[in-house]
Each structure stands twice: as C-alpha cells, then as structure tokens.
Design an enzyme around this catalytic site. Structure first.
Site, PDB file in Angstrom:
ATOM      1  N   GLY A  87      73.256  31.811  31.816  1.00  0.00           N
ATOM      2  CA  GLY A  87      74.336  30.867  32.100  1.00  0.00           C
ATOM      3  C   GLY A  87      74.522  29.869  30.981  1.00  0.00           C
ATOM      4  O   GLY A  87      74.431  30.213  29.799  1.00  0.00           O
ATOM      5  N   LYS A 122      73.726  23.347  30.482  1.00  0.00           N
ATOM      6  CA  LYS A 122      73.595  22.269  31.462  1.00  0.00           C
ATOM      7  C   LYS A 122      72.714  22.699  32.632  1.00  0.00           C
ATOM      8  O   LYS A 122      71.769  21.994  33.018  1.00  0.00           O
ATOM      9  CB  LYS A 122      74.981  21.853  31.967  1.00  0.00           C
ATOM     10  CG  LYS A 122      74.947  20.722  32.993  1.00  0.00           C
ATOM     11  CD  LYS A 122      76.360  20.369  33.449  1.00  0.00           C
ATOM     12  CE  LYS A 122      76.328  19.267  34.511  1.00  0.00           C
ATOM     13  NZ  LYS A 122      77.711  18.932  34.984  1.00  0.00           N
ATOM     14  N   GLU A 149      68.990  32.861  28.929  1.00  0.00           N
ATOM     15  CA  GLU A 149      70.014  33.553  28.152  1.00  0.00           C
ATOM     16  C   GLU A 149      71.286  32.720  28.228  1.00  0.00           C
ATOM     17  O   GLU A 149      71.963  32.709  29.255  1.00  0.00           O
ATOM     18  CB  GLU A 149      70.241  34.967  28.708  1.00  0.00           C
ATOM     19  CG  GLU A 149      69.054  35.894  28.556  1.00  0.00           C
ATOM     20  CD  GLU A 149      68.660  36.101  27.112  1.00  0.00           C
ATOM     21  OE1 GLU A 149      69.551  36.122  26.229  1.00  0.00           O
ATOM     22  OE2 GLU A 149      67.455  36.238  26.837  1.00  0.00           O
ATOM     23  N   CYS A 193      79.322  35.625  26.411  1.00  0.00           N
ATOM     24  CA  CYS A 193      78.439  34.754  25.632  1.00  0.00           C
ATOM     25  C   CYS A 193      78.352  35.177  24.174  1.00  0.00           C
ATOM     26  O   CYS A 193      78.004  34.365  23.313  1.00  0.00           O
ATOM     27  CB  CYS A 193      77.044  34.720  26.251  1.00  0.00           C
ATOM     28  SG  CYS A 193      76.289  36.352  26.443  1.00  0.00           S
TER      29      CYS A 193
END
Length: 490
Positions: free
Chosen positions: A199, A202, A221, A256
């Site tokens: 994810g 934060k 990751e 990502c």
C-alpha cells in the site's frame, strides 16, 4: 465457511481467537510438511483455473479493468507464481550446506529454512487479486499459517476471496478477513510472526508502529515516483509504446511501478511529445474516455485527488495532450504535461493515475540529482538509451528498488529477480524464491562429533594456549594441529 470471517462479527476478540486457532494449527506441525504445502499450492492453482471468469468479473466490478489486463497482469502472474513455487518447493526446502571454518574443525554446517509461524497479509486494491494471492502463496510455500485481509476498496475481489478461497485450501490454516479500518485495526493489535503490507507510506507507518509493540518483522511493498529517463538516441516508436503501455496499460496509471514522470532533454522533448500523442490516439482512440481498454479511477476520492493535480494553477496550462475527465464514470483520459514546475502538486506526490508530466533538462547527466531530490528511492526506475555509459551511470546513481533498461514494468514478471523497494518505497522483497525467503527464518546449524578436542580452548589459559588460539583464529593449520594433539601441555 470455516475460513471466512464476516465483518459484522469481527472485532478484537474475534481477531484474538483467529490468531489463536491459527497458532494451534501451526504448532500441530502439518504446515511444515512438503505434502501440505504442495497440496495448498495445487488448490490455489485450481482456484485460479476454475474461477477465472469470476476473477475477471470481480476486477471489472472493482476497477472496470479490461479483460486482457486482468489476464496478463493478475491471473497469469498468479498462476505462474503458484506453478513456479510448486516446481521448486522441494529444492527450496532442502537444508543449504555451507562451509565450516578452521576454528570449528571438525564440523559440518548448514542453514535450515524454518517457517516463521502465523502471518498477516494486508493487500492493496489496484491489483487486488495478484497482490493478495502472491504473498499468501509465499507464506504457504514457506510453511506458515496465514490471514489474508483484502482491500475493502476492491469489495468484489475481497468477497471473491472470502467466498472461494476456503473451498480450495486448508481453512484451518488459511483464513480471509474482510472489512475496513476497524477490522484491520483489530488484526494489527494481535501478535503476528510477520506482517506483509502492500500500500502507501502513510498506512505503512501505522503497520510498523503496531508491529513494533510485539517486535514483529514486516515486509512493506510501497511505491514512489518512478522516473523514466529518455535518451535522444532511442528507437522512439518502440520506446514510446513501451512507456505508454507501462503507464496507461497498467490500471490507467494506478500501479506502484507505473512511470510517474519522464525526464528528457529540452531539444528532444518535442519529438517525444509528438510520438506520445500519435501512440495514445492509436491505443485509445480520439475519445479515450469511451475506450474499453482503459480502467476507471478506483473511487471518487482518488478521482478528485487526480483532478486537483490538473486544476493546480501551476500546471493547468502545461497540458499538451488529454486532460478530459468524466466524474460520473470516474474516468480521466491519458494526459501528458510538459515542463511542469518542480514545486507543483503533481511533482510532490506519487501520481498513481493517468497523468504523465515531462521534465526537461539541458543534458541527461543533470537528471540524477533531480531524481534523487524529487523522491529518493523510487520502487522502480526506467531508462531508454542505446548508450552503455548512460545506462551504467543511471544504474549507479539512481537508488531504486529495481531498474529496467529500455522497457517498463516487465522486471516484476521475472521470478528470479527480487521485487521490492528501498527506503520510502518499501522494506524487503518477494517473488519466486524471494517469497519463500521472506516468510522463512534462516536457522544456522553447526554439527560436531566428540572427537577433535582442542585442549587449547579450555582453562587454565596459558601463554602457549593463547598463541595457539590466535593462530586458529588467523587460520593457521599448524595451530590447528597443535591444538588437536594437546600442545602446549602447560
């Protein structure tokens, strides 16, 4: 179903009971056997084969993901990960023999891969099937029990796992927990033997803080602003197709490892922009919002986050292609921006969408400092060049999780390469054998018999014994011989 925990009843007590049950299953020893691990992998492979249409429909519901992308980026990669693990499992499980040292002579040494125990996998929404099942495969192949917490932002895929996974695997050892923040919080309050999270940074900090209370190891990751450096000597037609499919053919930029921005020289930028325009129109037509080959933005919050980038007064006049949006459909067209200010919103955060800024420099060598100042340690970094000197400089000067030369995103499909970030883009790596290692403890084993006693190691410590021990530590064969025969005798 035994392996499914419904969100209506899932709380801290339920989380505690779930972990307790999984720990009991792990302590029974059954997950450590080759037979159990292989049977679970076979079950997952069977799930992927038999439920392919259900997986495709779930991803269409969650992301309007094109069927081709679903197969290429999720189903085929998940199936390959499963079959690769099955093929290599016996080899991975074997103890690794390593050399013994002169100071422990005579002896033998080996490393045994031992399962960690009870694993928590918290997955992401952008590749909700692959990014859920591949870490679970890793946990299983290493001999662990595991809880999968799919992303609530991809509810159809989450429901698919809860409904079908218990039918194909041992539900006393592999469980699915659906839900959002309350359920994830309840899970994070428990003691795990490892947490694997995919994810953003934060939430990753929240995961690490929870893990720290129990000294639980984590794999993270994450992502980052993955740069693409484009040299002027490239085959532009091929390079632009590979950049475009890596950006917009990967969840419409919601990946990502998707290219986040391009760097090229001022003199080459006009050719690059023109080639991008031609390629994008060929890929998605004159009205890309109507294209069936583009995923939608996952939800309204992400849609507004991306349109805020475009509506920033510093970049609104920098759009050279695209910029169309449809809030009702949650669609944004492929958008190219040229010479965006470096202090604009779009250059501060990971874009994670269909917007591609181009930054220009006088010469390519100026790029490295810029890349590291914008967002150090991206998850991926890409360079297109025929110049070996530029290639080596890029590899040596850009500390990314992974680097791909003359293409984008394909490196993650090679099971022999580790996939993971560094610094802000993550901790740890997986894929192939690296998945097995990620969920294993490497136990050191040294074995000795009762012969070969070195009297010099025992008190009383004399000057002569000290000389022999120093010689042993320095690798002296003479010292070893003297120690074994008991000299000096004082």
């Amino acid at each position: 179903m035994e392996g499914t925990i419904t969100t209506e009843v899932f709380n801290r007590e339920k989380a505690e009971a779930t972990v307790k049950a999984l720990r009991e299953s792990f302590r029974s020893g059954k997950t450590k056997t080759y037979e159990w691990r292989a049977s679970q992998l076979e079950g997952i492979a069977k799930l992927i084969k038999e439920k392919e249409s259900d997986i495709t429909e779930a991803l269409k519901s969650d992301l309007a993901k094109p069927e081709m992308e679903t197969y290429l980026h999720e189903i085929s990669l998940a199936k390959s990960a499963c079959l690769f693990a099955l093929k290599n499992l016996k080899k991975w499980m074997k103890p690794e023999k390593v050399p013994a040292s002169i100071t422990t002579f005579p002896s033998s040494a080996r490393i045994v891969s031992e399962p960690l125990g009870v694993i928590l996998v918290i997955s992401a929404w952008n590749y909700p099937f692959l990014l859920s099942i591949e870490p679970v495969i890793g946990a299983i192949v290493a001999g662990n029990t595991v809880v999968l917490k799919p992303s609530e932002i991809a509810p159809a895929t989450s429901e698919l796992f809860a409904k079908f996974l218990p039918e194909y695997v041992d539900s006393s050892c592999v469980k699915v927990v659906e839900g959002g923040v309350p359920e994830t919080t309840a899970l994070l309050e428990q003691k795990w033997d490892k947490i694997f999270y995919t994810g953003n940074g934060k939430v990753a900090r929240i995961v690490m803080a929870a893990a720290a209370k129990h000294l639980t190891p984590v794999s993270l990751e994450l992502g980052g602003k993955s740069p693409v450096l484009v040299d002027s000597d490239v085959n532009l037609k091929v390079a632009v197709k590979r950049i475009a499919v890596g950006k917009w053919g990967s969840n419409n930029g919601q990946a990502c490892v998707a290219p986040d921005y391009i760097i090229t020289t001022k003199s080459f930028a006009p050719q690059l922009v023109e080639s991008l325009k031609i390629t994008l129109e060929r890929f998605y037509g004159k009205d890309p919002l109507e294209s069936a080959d583009l995923s939608r933005i996952v939800n309204l919050n992400h849609f507004k986050r991306l349109t805020d980038f475009l509506d920033d007064e510093k970049v609104s006049d920098k759009i050279v292609y695209g910029g169309q949006r449809n809030e009702k459909q949650l669609k944004i067209s492929p958008t190219v921006l040229l010479d965006v200010p470096l202090d604009s919103l779009i250059m501060k955060d990971e874009i994670f969408g269909p917007l591609l800024p181009i930054v220009t420099v006088d010469k390519l060598e100026d790029s490295y400092e810029f890349i590291n100042s914008v967002a150090a340690n991206p998850l991926a970094a890409y360079i297109f060049t025929k110049n070996k000197k530029h290639e080596e400089e890029f590899i040596n000067n850009v500390p990314a999780g992974g680097i791909l030369v003359n293409d984008t995103i394909l490196h993650l499909a090679n099971p022999h390469l580790p996939f993971g970030g560094v610094g802000e883009s993550g901790i740890g790596a997986y894929h192939g054998k690296f998945s097995f290692d990620a969920f294993s403890h490497k136990k050191a084993i040294l074995s000795r018999g009762f012969s070969g006693e070195a009297k010099a190691r025992y008190p009383p410590y004399t000057t002569g014994k000290q000389k022999i021990l120093r010689g042993l530590i320095n690798g002296s064969i003479v010292a070893l011989f003297l120690a074994l025969i008991g000299f000096p005798r004082d």
